[in-house]
Design a protein around this motif. Structure first.
Motif, PDB file in Angstrom:
ATOM      1  N   UNK A 167      -2.092   3.042   9.480  1.00 37.84           N
ATOM      2  CA  UNK A 167      -2.326   3.192   8.051  1.00 37.84           C
ATOM      3  C   UNK A 167      -2.935   4.502   7.799  1.00 37.84           C
ATOM      4  N   UNK A 168      -4.094   4.927   8.461  1.00 40.78           N
ATOM      5  CA  UNK A 168      -4.604   5.974   7.906  1.00 40.78           C
ATOM      6  C   UNK A 168      -4.012   7.420   8.472  1.00 40.78           C
ATOM      7  N   UNK A 169      -3.217   7.180   9.435  1.00 39.50           N
ATOM      8  CA  UNK A 169      -2.539   8.462   9.966  1.00 39.50           C
ATOM      9  C   UNK A 169      -1.606   8.737   8.889  1.00 39.50           C
ATOM     10  N   UNK A 170      -1.106   8.043   8.208  1.00 35.67           N
ATOM     11  CA  UNK A 170      -0.107   8.569   6.843  1.00 35.67           C
ATOM     12  C   UNK A 170      -0.695   9.610   5.767  1.00 35.67           C
ATOM     13  N   UNK A 221       0.863  -1.287  -0.013  1.00 36.58           N
ATOM     14  CA  UNK A 221      -0.020   0.090  -0.119  1.00 36.58           C
ATOM     15  C   UNK A 221       0.727   1.358   0.052  1.00 36.58           C
ATOM     16  N   UNK A 222       1.624   1.431   0.878  1.00 37.08           N
ATOM     17  CA  UNK A 222       2.522   2.466   0.970  1.00 37.08           C
ATOM     18  C   UNK A 222       3.530   2.965  -0.214  1.00 37.08           C
ATOM     19  N   UNK A 223       3.904   1.791  -0.775  1.00 38.93           N
ATOM     20  CA  UNK A 223       4.938   1.715  -1.814  1.00 38.93           C
ATOM     21  C   UNK A 223       4.113   2.536  -3.049  1.00 38.93           C
ATOM     22  N   UNK A 224       2.879   1.933  -3.260  1.00 39.95           N
ATOM     23  CA  UNK A 224       2.153   2.296  -4.464  1.00 39.95           C
ATOM     24  C   UNK A 224       1.565   3.517  -4.152  1.00 39.95           C
ATOM     25  N   UNK A 241       6.491  14.633   8.609  1.00 43.54           N
ATOM     26  CA  UNK A 241       5.244  13.673   8.855  1.00 43.54           C
ATOM     27  C   UNK A 241       5.102  12.509   8.171  1.00 43.54           C
ATOM     28  N   UNK A 242       5.694  12.592   6.967  1.00 41.19           N
ATOM     29  CA  UNK A 242       5.647  11.297   6.450  1.00 41.19           C
ATOM     30  C   UNK A 242       6.471  10.236   6.758  1.00 41.19           C
ATOM     31  N   UNK A 243       7.706  10.614   7.278  1.00 36.86           N
ATOM     32  CA  UNK A 243       8.785   9.915   7.916  1.00 36.86           C
ATOM     33  C   UNK A 243       8.137   9.199   9.159  1.00 36.86           C
ATOM     34  N   UNK A 244       7.443   9.965  10.153  1.00 38.28           N
ATOM     35  CA  UNK A 244       7.150   9.695  11.283  1.00 38.28           C
ATOM     36  C   UNK A 244       5.987   8.518  11.327  1.00 38.28           C
ATOM     37  N   UNK A 245       5.271   8.731  10.368  1.00 43.32           N
ATOM     38  CA  UNK A 245       3.896   7.829  10.269  1.00 43.32           C
ATOM     39  C   UNK A 245       4.449   6.668   9.533  1.00 43.32           C
ATOM     40  N   UNK A 246       5.125   6.756   8.559  1.00 43.72           N
ATOM     41  CA  UNK A 246       5.779   5.511   7.859  1.00 43.72           C
ATOM     42  C   UNK A 246       6.334   4.705   8.570  1.00 43.72           C
ATOM     43  N   UNK A 247       7.263   5.168   9.481  1.00 47.80           N
ATOM     44  CA  UNK A 247       8.092   4.242  10.579  1.00 47.80           C
ATOM     45  C   UNK A 247       7.006   3.637  11.473  1.00 47.80           C
ATOM     46  N   UNK A 248       6.085   4.372  12.039  1.00 49.54           N
ATOM     47  CA  UNK A 248       5.102   3.762  12.791  1.00 49.54           C
ATOM     48  C   UNK A 248       4.390   2.495  12.019  1.00 49.54           C
ATOM     49  N   UNK A 249       3.719   2.785  10.874  1.00 57.05           N
ATOM     50  CA  UNK A 249       3.172   1.903  10.103  1.00 57.05           C
ATOM     51  C   UNK A 249       3.865   0.637   9.600  1.00 57.05           C
ATOM     52  N   UNK A 250       5.006   0.750   9.327  1.00 57.87           N
ATOM     53  CA  UNK A 250       5.928  -0.455   9.068  1.00 57.87           C
ATOM     54  C   UNK A 250       6.507  -1.270  10.179  1.00 57.87           C
ATOM     55  N   UNK A 251       6.321  -0.603  11.456  1.00 62.54           N
ATOM     56  CA  UNK A 251       6.537  -1.550  12.654  1.00 62.54           C
ATOM     57  C   UNK A 251       5.342  -2.441  12.807  1.00 62.54           C
ATOM     58  N   UNK A 258      -7.769  -3.507  -4.932  1.00 64.78           N
ATOM     59  CA  UNK A 258      -8.106  -2.402  -4.138  1.00 64.78           C
ATOM     60  C   UNK A 258      -6.930  -0.957  -4.352  1.00 64.78           C
ATOM     61  N   UNK A 259      -5.839  -1.296  -4.244  1.00 60.40           N
ATOM     62  CA  UNK A 259      -4.816  -0.333  -4.282  1.00 60.40           C
ATOM     63  C   UNK A 259      -4.872   0.210  -5.760  1.00 60.40           C
ATOM     64  N   UNK A 260      -5.408  -0.708  -6.737  1.00 63.82           N
ATOM     65  CA  UNK A 260      -5.258   0.147  -8.241  1.00 63.82           C
ATOM     66  C   UNK A 260      -6.243   1.330  -8.082  1.00 63.82           C
ATOM     67  N   UNK A 261      -7.531   0.989  -7.409  1.00 61.58           N
ATOM     68  CA  UNK A 261      -8.558   1.958  -7.630  1.00 61.58           C
ATOM     69  C   UNK A 261      -8.559   3.086  -6.470  1.00 61.58           C
ATOM     70  N   UNK A 262      -7.754   2.818  -5.276  1.00 61.74           N
ATOM     71  CA  UNK A 262      -7.597   3.784  -4.248  1.00 61.74           C
ATOM     72  C   UNK A 262      -7.270   5.238  -4.804  1.00 61.74           C
ATOM     73  N   UNK A 263      -6.402   5.441  -5.580  1.00 58.07           N
ATOM     74  CA  UNK A 263      -6.100   6.731  -5.983  1.00 58.07           C
ATOM     75  C   UNK A 263      -7.033   7.324  -6.911  1.00 58.07           C
ATOM     76  N   UNK A 264      -7.665   6.486  -7.664  1.00 63.50           N
ATOM     77  CA  UNK A 264      -8.824   6.978  -8.621  1.00 63.50           C
ATOM     78  C   UNK A 264     -10.051   7.282  -7.733  1.00 63.50           C
ATOM     79  N   UNK A 265     -10.227   6.580  -6.672  1.00 59.02           N
ATOM     80  CA  UNK A 265     -11.588   6.739  -5.961  1.00 59.02           C
ATOM     81  C   UNK A 265     -11.042   8.250  -5.022  1.00 59.02           C
TER      82      UNK A 265
END
Length: 466
Positions: free
Chosen positions: A101-104, A34-37, A119-129, A169-176
């Protein structure tokens, strides 16, 4: 190859247990992909953050996450509870993923680039943990569901049925997120992010509740192992080393260019039309899902018929062909032709992970024969660690390619022709070369169906069947 008639009573999972475990494949793949895409489209295309900075943050976050994996695997191997060694961590990890995940995506829209990066760095670290807790424990649980060589492929294939849904799901997320119902795409991304957080919890917790750990009782009496000894012990086997090198090569050379796909589609195929490209990306993900579903029964049959090693070689040959087709079918004259590529790339990608993960479960039997220990947690953790190490390098590589080719987000559809040419070359031919190398490496893999049948017989002569 062991035939169905040779399968022992209880080797085959019941539909309820298989379905319960398989549903957990959805948050597994969402967590990894998810985060990568979504990071590049949201933070670069919408917010204008430097893509190299995004790649660096993703790389560092994944590296930290990767180095936590062996610790989580060791904790899982040495945990003792009435609920088992794996299931508590699976449930905990899914809840943590759902919350982080939503925090990102709640970065302020009017913030500076520096603050957005922080902000992205802090939330990404938490999410990947959180992802690490879920991924290692869930992968380990899958290794324990059956002792049967062929049934392990069925288990991993069933997991992939739901895991592949994450691609849709991820393919449509950005479009939605760009739908007219939202005031702006960032607001849309926040709403969609909260929905995805709920999916993490709603599908991850049932996987913990429905599954049965086969080796839980057997492991209760084994001596707890120091983390360093467990870690180094995993690399003593040539079969495991081959699988890990193969994983590094394929992950780095395929996933490193996946993030470039949105740029090829947006700026080469559609000339900078973000909404049209997002729609095409969504349709590509849709075709990917159905191509994966269609391929899984064939893959399971091939693994049973030919053995996992030969089936994996054929799978990578299909992936090589699909990668080469990217050069010819991602074209502005016929944009929908790229959907044909998905019919090759998707089965290859799914097949690779189904077979490699089933082969890791075989590796655990080999380890028990040699040491008397069940260390699925450590094998899963080391695998995840190396996979994330490669993935971390891919994040940096994608940003590096964009910078080195002269990509400039401010130019929109007016990118230099050389920039787009070089991105397309990397996008098509780097993964093709990786698949060719991977096929060559399989010549030295020693754990054939015959060997694994003998290993199981020896184990069950020493201790009771599980």
């Amino acid at each position: 190859m062991p035939a169905d008639k040779d399968r022992k009573p209880g080797d085959r999972l019941g539909n309820k247990e298989l379905l319960g475990f398989a549903v957990g494949g959805l948050p597994l793949n969402l967590g990894v992909e998810s985060l990568k895409q979504l990071a590049y489209p949201v933070y670069n295309i919408i917010l204008g953050v430097n893509p190299a900075a995004i790649g660096l943050i993703l790389m560092i976050a994944r590296l930290i996450d990767a180095f936590l994996d062996p610790l989580i695997g060791w904790l899982s191997d040495n945990s003792r509870s009435r609920w088992g060694r794996r299931r508590p961590y699976v449930a905990l990890g899914s809840v943590l993923c759902g919350l982080t995940f939503p925090l990102v995506w709640f970065v302020p829209a009017d913030t500076t680039e520096t603050h957005a990066i922080a902000y992205f760095a802090a939330t990404a670290f938490l999410y990947y943990l959180a992802v690490s807790v879920y991924q290692v424990s869930y992968m380990t649980l899958g290794m324990e569901l059956t002792p049967d060589y062929a049934e392990r492929t069925r288990v991993m294939a069933s997991r992939t049925v739901f895991g592949a849904t994450s691609g849709l799901i991820l393919a449509w997320v950005f479009r939605i997120a760009q739908a007219d119902m939202f005031s702006d795409p960032l607001t849309g991304m926040r709403v969609v992010g909260m929905v995805l957080g709920g999916i993490f919890i709603a599908t991850g917790v049932p996987a913990a509740l429905a599954s049965r750990e086969r080796y839980h009782k057997l492991a209760e009496t084994q001596e707890k192992q120091p983390v360093l000894r467990s870690l180094t012990g995993a690399f003593r086997y040539s079969s495991f080393r081959i699988l890990m090198v193969l994983t590094l090569v394929i992950v780095f050379c395929t996933q490193s260019v996946n993030a470039l796909g949105v740029y090829v589609t947006t700026y080469y195929v559609y000339g900078g039309d973000i909404k049209a490209a997002a729609t095409m990306t969504a349709w590509y993900g849709t075709v990917t899902l159905f191509a994966t579903w269609a391929a899984l029964p064939i893959l399971t049959w091939a693994a049973r018929r030919w053995g996992k090693t030969r089936a994996l070689a054929v799978t990578m040959a299909v992936g090589c062909l699909g990668a080469i087709l990217k050069w010819f079918l991602f074209q502005p004259e016929f944009p929908y032709a790229q959907l044909v590529v998905a019919c090759f790339v998707a089965p290859a990608n799914a097949g690779f992970w189904v077979l490699v993960n089933a082969m890791k479960a075989d590796m655990c039997d080999w380890d028990e024969l040699k040491t008397g220990l069940r260390r699925e947690g450590m094998f899963a953790a080391v695998s995840a660690w190396l996979q994330k190490l490669a993935a971390a390098m891919t994040f940096s590589f994608a940003g590096f390619v964009l910078v080195c080719t002269g990509f400039d987000q401010a130019k929109g559809g007016a990118q230099a022709s050389d920039t787009l040419l070089h991105i397309r070359i990397v996008f098509a031919f780097v993964p093709a070369a990786a698949y060719i190398l991977g096929i060559a490496m399989l010549r030295w893999y020693p754990l054939s169906p015959t060997v694994m049948t003998e290993v199981r017989a020896e184990l069950e002569a020493k201790r009771a069947a599980v």
